[in-house]
Write a protein that holds these residues in place. Structure first.
Motif, PDB file in Angstrom:
ATOM      1  N   ARG A 108      52.604 104.878  18.486  1.00 13.44           N
ATOM      2  CA  ARG A 108      53.477 104.046  17.662  1.00 13.44           C
ATOM      3  C   ARG A 108      53.628 102.592  18.091  1.00 13.44           C
ATOM      4  N   SER A 109      53.301 102.277  19.353  1.00 14.68           N
ATOM      5  CA  SER A 109      53.675 100.951  19.856  1.00 14.68           C
ATOM      6  C   SER A 109      52.674  99.907  19.364  1.00 14.68           C
ATOM      7  N   ARG A 110      53.176  98.966  18.581  1.00 16.04           N
ATOM      8  CA  ARG A 110      52.267  98.079  17.849  1.00 16.04           C
ATOM      9  C   ARG A 110      51.431  97.149  18.744  1.00 16.04           C
ATOM     10  N   ALA A 151      59.458 101.260  18.883  1.00 14.63           N
ATOM     11  CA  ALA A 151      58.807 102.574  18.815  1.00 14.63           C
ATOM     12  C   ALA A 151      59.795 103.711  19.103  1.00 14.63           C
ATOM     13  N   LEU A 152      60.844 103.417  19.874  1.00 15.14           N
ATOM     14  CA  LEU A 152      61.743 104.501  20.314  1.00 15.14           C
ATOM     15  C   LEU A 152      63.032 104.610  19.529  1.00 15.14           C
ATOM     16  N   LEU A 153      63.555 103.477  19.081  1.00  8.33           N
ATOM     17  CA  LEU A 153      64.936 103.479  18.581  1.00  8.33           C
ATOM     18  C   LEU A 153      64.992 103.285  17.069  1.00  8.33           C
ATOM     19  N   THR A 154      65.904 104.010  16.446  1.00  4.70           N
ATOM     20  CA  THR A 154      66.074 103.933  14.987  1.00  4.70           C
ATOM     21  C   THR A 154      67.488 103.403  14.698  1.00  4.70           C
ATOM     22  N   PRO A 155      67.837 103.213  13.423  1.00  3.73           N
ATOM     23  CA  PRO A 155      69.210 102.759  13.113  1.00  3.73           C
ATOM     24  C   PRO A 155      70.290 103.739  13.563  1.00  3.73           C
ATOM     25  N   GLU A 156      69.905 104.943  13.912  1.00  5.55           N
ATOM     26  CA  GLU A 156      70.902 105.913  14.419  1.00  5.55           C
ATOM     27  C   GLU A 156      71.239 105.668  15.889  1.00  5.55           C
ATOM     28  N   ASP A 157      70.418 104.853  16.568  1.00  3.43           N
ATOM     29  CA  ASP A 157      70.540 104.693  18.030  1.00  3.43           C
ATOM     30  C   ASP A 157      71.198 103.363  18.393  1.00  3.43           C
ATOM     31  N   LYS A 166      56.203 111.801  30.151  1.00  2.07           N
ATOM     32  CA  LYS A 166      54.924 111.897  29.424  1.00  2.07           C
ATOM     33  C   LYS A 166      55.080 111.837  27.901  1.00  2.07           C
ATOM     34  N   PRO A 167      56.071 112.555  27.325  1.00  3.81           N
ATOM     35  CA  PRO A 167      56.181 112.464  25.851  1.00  3.81           C
ATOM     36  C   PRO A 167      56.483 111.045  25.368  1.00  3.81           C
ATOM     37  N   LEU A 168      57.208 110.281  26.193  1.00  2.41           N
ATOM     38  CA  LEU A 168      57.489 108.882  25.830  1.00  2.41           C
ATOM     39  C   LEU A 168      56.180 108.084  25.793  1.00  2.41           C
ATOM     40  N   ILE A 169      55.358 108.277  26.818  1.00  5.15           N
ATOM     41  CA  ILE A 169      54.087 107.531  26.882  1.00  5.15           C
ATOM     42  C   ILE A 169      53.174 107.977  25.734  1.00  5.15           C
ATOM     43  N   ASP A 170      53.168 109.281  25.467  1.00  4.28           N
ATOM     44  CA  ASP A 170      52.349 109.789  24.347  1.00  4.28           C
ATOM     45  C   ASP A 170      52.788 109.140  23.035  1.00  4.28           C
ATOM     46  N   ASP A 213      53.720 109.559  33.642  1.00  5.23           N
ATOM     47  CA  ASP A 213      52.553 108.939  32.998  1.00  5.23           C
ATOM     48  C   ASP A 213      52.813 107.443  32.846  1.00  5.23           C
ATOM     49  N   ALA A 214      51.776 106.706  32.457  1.00  2.82           N
ATOM     50  CA  ALA A 214      51.916 105.255  32.245  1.00  2.82           C
ATOM     51  C   ALA A 214      50.960 104.822  31.147  1.00  2.82           C
TER      52      ALA A 214
END
Ligand code: PLP
Length: 422
Positions: free
Chosen positions: A291-293, A147-153, A282-286, A130-131
């Motif tokens: 979430r992506s500001r 959107a993808l990474l948290t302080p755990e990453d 696809k789940p990343l694009i979803d 997907d895109a």
């Protein structure tokens, strides 16, 4: 008070029509500070002035006050599609059918069928699930890491990555590692250190715009596999022309199935209008749509812009003749310049940095090239490291062999005149 301000402005000799000119002490001090900063930029010799083009983008330009028939060697118009008649026609048709713009972000009432079609086409082009479209690749890079990474990453980034990747990474709360440019030993050491984190994402430009060099993606993917990391590439200077069918660096280096996330632009080889995208699982694009500001809070791409990119992709998927023509022109330029005695950085990429070293030499040579009708740009510190000033030449499929030869001849003449060649 306004009348008093005008009188003060007139007395000081400033006659701009801006309402910004106001008499409060804070504004006067603010204005002084800005002027000092501008003076510092001028003093440091890093002032960027803009030449005004009064024709379409293409190999031959008309510059305001600079005559016609200027040969253009400094656009990212790698495939020459910016003024391709079919691309322009597609834009006009999209404009007429879908209007000037959406006056809305995508999730409110800004998604048209052409946006969905283009996203599907981009995913198909890159052979991904997907895109998602953005107003620019700068926005795509600004929106992905947070959107993808948290302080755990953890995110591991090449030190010479594009400013938009650097800024995007700044916005996220992940643990940040910066590895030396294309240095696989350093990346491995950083990956070992990053094992303590939940997820590791290696982020690199596919092709680096200042040097025309290509990331060692095979080695990066091997390390990613060894240390259980994901790979992200920015393909702005690769999409449409690197690899046997122009899919990009991952195709060129045979790792299409090993790179997880691709960000790229519609504003360079793919018609040159504007826009950017992320393509991947696809789940990343979803998730990015949720979430992506920059995606959530910025207007949809205008239909005409979507039309341009969509047609550019059609042309590329029909045939790779344009990309092959660009590769042949690149080869011609690189070999003739090397034979003339210049050092050209990078390998086989249409970004051909003519390495000069000295900042002043790069500036005066670029100026003298323009006097001979060749538009090229000199880059020096802080855009590139100290002592590595250069003139960056960019080749396009629509340059003729004669255009290339004229450019090489002018470089040879100007290089001799200024002592860059014996
Ligand atoms: N990434 C790289 C490597 C670039 O060179 C650029 C533009 O110069 C961008 C991202 C930003 O692309 P856009 O112009 O679509 O914002």
């Amino acid at each position: 008070m306004w009348r008093g301000t005008v009188a003060r402005v007139l007395r000081s000799g400033r006659t701009g029509n801006s309402r910004f000119v106001s008499g409060t002490a804070a504004v006067v001090e603010f204005r002084r500070r800005l002027e000092r900063e501008l003076e510092d930029i001028r003093g440091a010799g890093t002032w960027k002035s803009e030449r005004i083009i009064s024709s379409r983008q293409g190999p031959h330009l008309r510059l305001e006050g600079g005559g016609t028939g200027i040969l253009n060697f400094c656009a990212n118009n790698y495939l020459g599609l910016s003024s391709h008649p079919e691309v322009i026609r597609a834009a006009v048709e999209a404009l007429e059918k879908f209007g000037a713009g959406l006056s809305s972000v995508r999730f409110i009432c800004g998604t048209q069928s052409i946006h969905k079609d283009l996203e599907e086409k981009i995913a198909r082009f890159h052979q991904r699930e997907d895109a998602i479209l953005y107003a620019s690749c700068f926005d795509a890079n600004a929106g992905i890491f947070e959107a993808l990474l948290t302080p755990e990453d953890a995110v591991l980034s090449d030190e010479l990555n594009h400013a938009s990747i650097i800024d995007g990474i700044r916005l996220c709360k992940a643990n940040k590692y910066r590895y030396k440019h294309m240095d696989m030993q350093d990346l491995e050491a950083k990956l070992q250190d990053a094992q303590k984190h939940r997820l590791r994402l290696v982020a690199t430009d596919g092709a680096f715009s200042m040097d025309g060099d290509i990331a060692p993606l095979r080695e990066i993917c091997q390390l990613a596999q060894k240390y259980d990391a994901l790979v992200f590439i920015d393909e702005c200077h690769a999409t449409g022309f690197l690899g046997p069918s122009g899919r990009g660096t991952d195709e060129l280096l045979g790792v299409m199935d090993k790179v997880t996330i691709i960000n790229s632009t519609l504003g360079k080889a793919l018609g040159g209008a504007a826009g950017g995208y992320t393509t991947g699982p696809k789940p990343l694009i979803d998730l990015l749509r949720q979430r992506s500001r920059p995606y959530l809070f910025s207007n949809s791409l205008p239909p005409a812009v979507v039309g341009c990119a969509s047609k550019a992709l059609d042309l590329l998927m029909e045939s790779n003749a344009i990309a092959q023509s660009m590769a042949a022109k690149t080869q011609r330029f690189r070999s003739k310049m090397t034979a003339a005695g210049f050092t050209i950085s990078g390998k086989d990429h249409p970004i051909c940095p003519v390495m000069l070293g000295d900042a002043r030499l790069a500036a005066v040579m670029a100026e003298d090239m323009l006097n001979r009708g060749i538009y090229v740009i000199g880059f020096s510190y802080p855009v590139v490291p100290k002592g590595k000033a250069r003139i960056r030449v960019q080749i396009s499929a629509v340059h003729s062999d004669e255009d290339i030869d004229r450019c090489v001849d002018a470089f040879t003449e100007v290089g001799r005149k200024h002592g860059a060649l014996p």
